[in-house]
Design an enzyme around this catalytic site. Structure first.
Site, PDB file in Angstrom:
ATOM      1  N   LYS A   1       0.859  -1.195   0.000  1.00 31.30           N
ATOM      2  CA  LYS A   1       0.000   0.000   0.000  1.00 31.30           C
ATOM      3  C   LYS A   1       0.885   1.230   0.000  1.00 31.30           C
ATOM      4  O   LYS A   1       1.970   1.225   0.589  1.00 31.30           O
ATOM      5  CB  LYS A   1      -0.867   0.038   1.267  1.00 31.30           C
ATOM      6  CG  LYS A   1      -2.100   0.893   1.120  1.00 31.30           C
ATOM      7  CD  LYS A   1      -3.168   0.127   0.360  1.00 31.30           C
ATOM      8  CE  LYS A   1      -4.465   0.857   0.230  1.00 31.30           C
ATOM      9  NZ  LYS A   1      -5.519  -0.013  -0.316  1.00 31.30           N
TER      10      LYS A   1
ATOM     11  N   TYR B   1     -20.739   6.845  -0.260  1.00 28.07           N
ATOM     12  CA  TYR B   1     -21.450   6.567  -1.507  1.00 28.07           C
ATOM     13  C   TYR B   1     -20.545   6.885  -2.688  1.00 28.07           C
ATOM     14  O   TYR B   1     -20.837   7.749  -3.508  1.00 28.07           O
ATOM     15  CB  TYR B   1     -22.768   7.350  -1.540  1.00 28.07           C
ATOM     16  CG  TYR B   1     -23.863   6.585  -2.256  1.00 28.07           C
ATOM     17  CD1 TYR B   1     -24.331   5.380  -1.753  1.00 28.07           C
ATOM     18  CD2 TYR B   1     -24.403   7.055  -3.437  1.00 28.07           C
ATOM     19  CE1 TYR B   1     -25.314   4.657  -2.414  1.00 28.07           C
ATOM     20  CE2 TYR B   1     -25.387   6.343  -4.107  1.00 28.07           C
ATOM     21  CZ  TYR B   1     -25.835   5.140  -3.583  1.00 28.07           C
ATOM     22  OH  TYR B   1     -26.811   4.425  -4.240  1.00 28.07           O
ATOM     23  N   GLY B   2     -19.419   6.169  -2.755  1.00 24.53           N
ATOM     24  CA  GLY B   2     -18.457   6.361  -3.844  1.00 24.53           C
ATOM     25  C   GLY B   2     -18.410   5.126  -4.730  1.00 24.53           C
ATOM     26  O   GLY B   2     -19.428   4.452  -4.930  1.00 24.53           O
TER      27      GLY B   2
ATOM     28  N   VAL C   1     -17.253   2.146  -4.332  1.00 24.39           N
ATOM     29  CA  VAL C   1     -17.662   0.883  -3.711  1.00 24.39           C
ATOM     30  C   VAL C   1     -19.139   0.940  -3.315  1.00 24.39           C
ATOM     31  O   VAL C   1     -19.930   0.067  -3.675  1.00 24.39           O
ATOM     32  CB  VAL C   1     -16.778   0.599  -2.465  1.00 24.39           C
ATOM     33  CG1 VAL C   1     -17.290  -0.622  -1.714  1.00 24.39           C
ATOM     34  CG2 VAL C   1     -15.325   0.395  -2.886  1.00 24.39           C
TER      35      VAL C   1
HETATM   36  P1  NAD Z   1     -14.449   6.891  -3.077  1.00 22.79           P
HETATM   37  O1  NAD Z   1     -13.552   8.008  -2.833  1.00 22.79           O
HETATM   38  O2  NAD Z   1     -14.988   6.630  -4.446  1.00 22.79           O
HETATM   39  O3  NAD Z   1     -15.718   6.980  -2.099  1.00 22.79           O
HETATM   40  C1  NAD Z   1     -15.596   7.242  -0.745  1.00 22.79           C
HETATM   41  C2  NAD Z   1     -16.911   7.806  -0.274  1.00 22.79           C
HETATM   42  O4  NAD Z   1     -16.859   7.945   1.139  1.00 22.79           O
HETATM   43  C3  NAD Z   1     -17.241   9.194  -0.833  1.00 22.79           C
HETATM   44  O5  NAD Z   1     -18.618   9.212  -1.185  1.00 22.79           O
HETATM   45  C4  NAD Z   1     -16.987  10.126   0.348  1.00 22.79           C
HETATM   46  O6  NAD Z   1     -17.761  11.295   0.294  1.00 22.79           O
HETATM   47  C5  NAD Z   1     -17.415   9.218   1.485  1.00 22.79           C
HETATM   48  N1  NAD Z   1     -16.937   9.593   2.811  1.00 22.79           N
HETATM   49  C6  NAD Z   1     -15.718  10.034   3.198  1.00 22.79           C
HETATM   50  N2  NAD Z   1     -15.719  10.299   4.516  1.00 22.79           N
HETATM   51  C7  NAD Z   1     -16.956  10.008   4.964  1.00 22.79           C
HETATM   52  C8  NAD Z   1     -17.594  10.066   6.229  1.00 22.79           C
HETATM   53  N3  NAD Z   1     -16.935  10.462   7.309  1.00 22.79           N
HETATM   54  N4  NAD Z   1     -18.889   9.687   6.334  1.00 22.79           N
HETATM   55  C9  NAD Z   1     -19.583   9.266   5.249  1.00 22.79           C
HETATM   56  N5  NAD Z   1     -19.036   9.181   4.022  1.00 22.79           N
HETATM   57  C10 NAD Z   1     -17.743   9.557   3.882  1.00 22.79           C
HETATM   58  O7  NAD Z   1     -13.670   5.572  -2.519  1.00 22.79           O
HETATM   59  P2  NAD Z   1     -13.970   4.068  -2.867  1.00 22.79           P
HETATM   60  O8  NAD Z   1     -13.115   3.635  -3.992  1.00 22.79           O
HETATM   61  O9  NAD Z   1     -15.440   3.847  -2.933  1.00 22.79           O
HETATM   62  O10 NAD Z   1     -13.388   3.363  -1.572  1.00 22.79           O
HETATM   63  C11 NAD Z   1     -14.088   3.417  -0.330  1.00 22.79           C
HETATM   64  C12 NAD Z   1     -13.399   2.499   0.669  1.00 22.79           C
HETATM   65  O11 NAD Z   1     -13.378   1.175   0.185  1.00 22.79           O
HETATM   66  C13 NAD Z   1     -11.944   2.844   0.985  1.00 22.79           C
HETATM   67  O12 NAD Z   1     -11.702   2.502   2.335  1.00 22.79           O
HETATM   68  C14 NAD Z   1     -11.164   1.929   0.081  1.00 22.79           C
HETATM   69  O13 NAD Z   1      -9.884   1.653   0.578  1.00 22.79           O
HETATM   70  C15 NAD Z   1     -12.031   0.693   0.144  1.00 22.79           C
HETATM   71  N6  NAD Z   1     -11.899  -0.197  -0.988  1.00 22.79           N
HETATM   72  C16 NAD Z   1     -12.049   0.253  -2.259  1.00 22.79           C
HETATM   73  C17 NAD Z   1     -11.973  -0.651  -3.307  1.00 22.79           C
HETATM   74  C18 NAD Z   1     -12.234  -0.228  -4.728  1.00 22.79           C
HETATM   75  O14 NAD Z   1     -12.325  -1.126  -5.575  1.00 22.79           O
HETATM   76  N7  NAD Z   1     -12.412   1.048  -5.030  1.00 22.79           N
HETATM   77  C19 NAD Z   1     -11.676  -1.990  -3.055  1.00 22.79           C
HETATM   78  C20 NAD Z   1     -11.542  -2.413  -1.739  1.00 22.79           C
HETATM   79  C21 NAD Z   1     -11.660  -1.521  -0.709  1.00 22.79           C
END
Ligand code: NAD
Length: 373
Positions: free
Chosen positions: A81, A182-183, A185
């Site tokens: 990472k 709501y991103g 994932v």
């Molecule tokens: P992203 O940036 O697309 O979405 C993150 C979301 O979380 C955004 O909507 C943001 O506004 C919201 N957020 C941030 N702080 C917040 C809070 N305090 N309360 C509520 N919402 C909040 O990121 P992502 O790619 O969806 O990843 C999200 C998580 O999943 C991360 O921890 C990442 O490491 C993990 N993850 C992602 C993947 C992937 O394929 N993208 C795979 C495994 C794990």
């Protein structure tokens, strides 16, 4: 990056970390850490996280989670990472300079394959690949499978939910779902669960929580976010602070935002039967133990959210999109079932069963290595 936990030996155990590289490019203000945790199963894959508040400790912990995630998924990869301190919304030319400088700094860390994470995307991976010839999660135009656009991790979460729902006698049809984050994932998890008949009753992003006990329209919400709008301004439902998402009564609660959002001081607020860990390390060990004592089934992060990694590994080895999604379904279905079955048999937490499974695979791979556990 100056916290005492940036001493890798404070974190080290029998598994790793194998290598830690502190990156500092003063001319550009680039600061970060790349961690290769363990490479017994093969070269480490792991995301590059760009955020203003990342720490070295976060990188160590996330790299370990990637070691377990790769091993649990039976991939020929270890875990790594990187974290970079910065504003993910900085202007694109500046972001490109940051990412390219970071790529040059990790050029010789050849047993680390970077991937996208919070604050970085496939365009960033294209810049890294252009500099050093290795990265996963690339744009389609250069051979990538667009894992965030296709929702690889959200698809995997829904598969995990299907299996886990049997263990909590909870039909997915009609199950009430809450999603924090709501991103990439969270949105795809919502879509895939809605396709299985579940009802999204609340969703939160960093601007706020929107709640509707009668169910939110997932396609409408998606279009809203696609347009770059925050949930706090969504015209329907009841609005609250981001933290209010913890108080919404539901059947399935999905953390999909940041680490350690469920802790001893707030886990008592959760009213749910199943927690599917979409985010990495979203729950402290105390909070996870409390949920277990309360009879809430928790599917650990490195089992439930492996979809993105499985997709990235398939891409790295030249696999097609169809192959990647077959692998996501098969691996997450089998692992969720194995972990929950063992937890039910032994009475232990699902995480203990999952750790046993992952560690066994790393240790077996290590027997073929001279230096690595
Ligand atoms: P992203 O940036 O697309 O979405 C993150 C979301 O979380 C955004 O909507 C943001 O506004 C919201 N957020 C941030 N702080 C917040 C809070 N305090 N309360 C509520 N919402 C909040 O990121 P992502 O790619 O969806 O990843 C999200 C998580 O999943 C991360 O921890 C990442 O490491 C993990 N993850 C992602 C993947 C992937 O394929 N993208 C795979 C495994 C794990």
């Amino acid at each position: 990056m100056s916290d005492s936990t940036s001493d890798p030996f404070a974190f080290a155990d029998a598994l790793g970390p194998a290598k830690v590289l502190h990156v500092y490019v003063p001319a550009l203000g680039v600061r970060g850490v790349a961690v290769v945790d363990n490479v017994a199963c093969g070269p480490a894959i792991g995301g590059v996280r760009l955020a203003p508040d990342v720490t070295a400790l976060e990188a160590f912990r996330l790299a370990r989670a990637m070691t377990y995630k790769s091993a649990a998924a039976g991939l020929a990869h270890g875990g790594g990472k990187s974290v970079l301190v910065g504003d993910p919304h900085m202007p694109t030319p500046e972001k490109e300079r940051h990412i390219r400088a970071f790529a040059c700094a990790i050029r010789d860390l050849t047993d680390y394959i970077p991937g996208p994470d919070m604050g970085t995307d496939e365009q960033c991976m294209a810049w890294i690949h252009d500099e050093i010839g290795r990265a996963a999660g690339l744009p389609e135009e250069i051979g990538g499978i667009p894992l965030d656009r296709l929702g690889a991790t959200g698809v995997g979460l829904a598969v995990s939910a299907e299996v886990a729902s049997d263990y909590c006698e909870l039909p997915l049809r009609g199950a009430r779902v809450v999603i924090q984050g709501y991103g990439n994932v969270g949105r795809h998890a919502a879509r895939c669960l809605a396709e299985r008949g579940a009802v999204l009753v609340a969703a939160a992003d960093s601007s706020g929580t929107v709640t509707d006990a009668g169910g939110l329209d997932v396609s409408e919400l998606d279009a809203w976010k696609e347009g770059g709008e925050p949930l706090a301004r969504y015209p329907k439902g009841t609005k609250g602070s981001p933290d209010d998402v913890l108080d919404v009564d539901c059947d399935i609660w999905i953390p999909a935002a940041r680490p350690d959002v469920l802790r001893a001081d707030n886990v008592g607020r959760l009213q749910t039967r199943l927690v599917l860990q979409g985010a990495n390390i979203p729950c402290t060990s105390e909070a996870e133990a409390t949920l277990h004592e309360r009879g809430v089934v928790v599917v650990p992060d490195f089992v439930a959210n492996a979809g993105g990694l499985i997709c990235a590994a398939a891409e790295y080895h030249g696999g097609s999109e169809a192959y990647a999604f077959e692998q996501i379904d098969a691996k997450i279905r089998a692992n969720t079932d194995a972990v929950l079955r063992e937890a039910q048999r032994s009475g232990a937490q699902p995480r203990e069963a999952a750790l046993h499974l992952a560690r066994q695979r790393v240790e077996r791979a290590a027997t073929a290595r001279r230096w690595h556990v």
